[in-house]
Design an enzyme around this catalytic site. Sequence first.
Site, short mmCIF file in Angstrom:
data_model
loop_
_atom_site.label_atom_id
_atom_site.label_comp_id
_atom_site.label_asym_id
_atom_site.label_seq_id
_atom_site.Cartn_x
_atom_site.Cartn_y
_atom_site.Cartn_z
N MET A 95 -9.11 8.39 -0.78
CA MET A 95 -10.12 8.26 0.06
C MET A 95 -10.75 10.11 0.06
O MET A 95 -9.60 11.09 -0.28
CB MET A 95 -9.31 8.26 1.89
N HIS B 28 -1.20 -0.83 -4.12
CA HIS B 28 -2.79 -1.04 -3.54
C HIS B 28 -2.55 0.42 -3.89
O HIS B 28 -1.66 1.48 -2.83
CB HIS B 28 -2.33 -1.46 -2.13
N HIS C 209 -8.05 0.82 -4.09
CA HIS C 209 -9.14 0.80 -3.21
C HIS C 209 -9.88 1.54 -2.76
O HIS C 209 -9.25 2.78 -2.31
CB HIS C 209 -8.71 -0.10 -1.56
N ASP D 210 -4.93 3.88 -1.99
CA ASP D 210 -5.80 3.86 -0.97
C ASP D 210 -6.55 4.54 -1.57
O ASP D 210 -5.71 6.30 -0.89
CB ASP D 210 -5.54 4.29 0.35
N SER E 11 0.88 -1.22 -0.10
CA SER E 11 0.16 0.24 0.23
C SER E 11 0.69 1.19 0.32
O SER E 11 1.83 1.33 0.82
CB SER E 11 -1.26 0.02 1.25
N MET F 213 -12.54 4.16 -1.37
CA MET F 213 -12.91 4.77 -0.27
C MET F 213 -13.77 5.30 -0.01
O MET F 213 -13.74 7.05 0.53
CB MET F 213 -11.93 4.62 1.08
N MET G 124 -11.79 -6.21 4.80
CA MET G 124 -10.96 -5.31 5.75
C MET G 124 -10.62 -6.14 6.73
O MET G 124 -11.24 -6.28 7.57
CB MET G 124 -11.33 -4.06 6.11
N ASP H 39 -7.26 -6.74 3.94
CA ASP H 39 -6.28 -5.16 4.08
C ASP H 39 -6.06 -4.88 5.47
O ASP H 39 -7.70 -4.29 5.92
CB ASP H 39 -6.53 -4.08 2.83
C1 DX5 Z 1 -6.57 0.92 4.96
C2 DX5 Z 1 -6.30 1.72 3.99
C3 DX5 Z 1 -4.72 -0.28 3.91
C4 DX5 Z 1 -3.16 0.60 4.73
C5 DX5 Z 1 -2.49 -0.72 5.52
O1 DX5 Z 1 -7.45 2.41 5.27
O2 DX5 Z 1 -7.24 0.71 3.31
O3 DX5 Z 1 -4.61 -0.27 2.70
O4 DX5 Z 1 -2.77 1.04 3.38
O5 DX5 Z 1 -1.99 -0.15 5.80
P1 DX5 Z 1 -1.00 -0.99 6.82
O6 DX5 Z 1 -0.94 -2.37 6.82
O7 DX5 Z 1 -0.39 -0.18 7.33
O8 DX5 Z 1 -2.53 -1.55 7.68
ZN ZN Z 2 -6.37 0.02 1.53
#
Ligand code: DX5
Ligand code: ZN
Length: 217
Positions: free
Chosen positions: A36, A32, A65, A34, A7, A67, A138, A176
């Site tokens: 948001m 990956h 991903h 993210d 990620s 969100m 998750m 994740d």
């Molecule tokens: C959280 C993200 C993850 C995050 C995971 O909302 O979806 O992808 O980057 O990070 P770690 O591996 O540090 O938990």
């Molecule tokens: Zn993620």
Amino acid sequence: MIKVSPSILSADFAYLARDLAVVKESGAPYAHIDVMDGLFVPNISIGLCVISSIRKVTDLTLDVHLMIDRPVRYVERFCEAGADIVTVHVEADTEQNTLEALRKIRACGKKAAVCVKPKTPAEAVLPFLDLCSLVLVMTVEPGFGGQAFMADMMPKVQAIRAMIDARNPACELEVDGGVNVETAKTCVAAGANVLVAGSAYFKAADKAAFVSAVTAE
Ligand code: DX5
Ligand code: ZN
């Protein structure tokens, strides 16, 4: 085959090209990403223009991903920006709109996926499974990297593995949140085959060794 999807939320955003080269070099097949929106989750990260820029400097599979609230509004633009896999949350819209989002992603020639938050039951993926190339479970509340792994999500991973094997065996099963060398083994034992790792991956001094350790079967 077990795959790692580092990620980039834990990368240095001022040096994304460098960090994506590190990901590639370490042997991970996916990156990956993210996204948001500050609404679906209480944090804001990166969006379309950053993904377009990343696309130009890496041939890694971009595992995006989303969100974001009502992702159906934006999925085609994420495909155009260069995403290879586009994941939407089942909690982010109605069932009908989530189905429409998945169909739009597939019509763009990309892989469609759904994600479930910790409090969402396994059965919530069932209406979408036939359209999915990947299901994401998750193992933390979405929004932030560096949180503790929720081992109590493993029965849900097992349940979704059984659904995938019965209905859509080519579908990948990704986890994740809080994945490190130890918790990765727990996830693989429960049936996951794609492991997102943010903080544990970027903190690892030897990233190729991290990839080897978590993908060892
Ligand atoms: C959280 C993200 C993850 C995050 C995971 O909302 O979806 O992808 O980057 O990070 P770690 O591996 O540090 O938990
Ligand atoms: Zn993620």
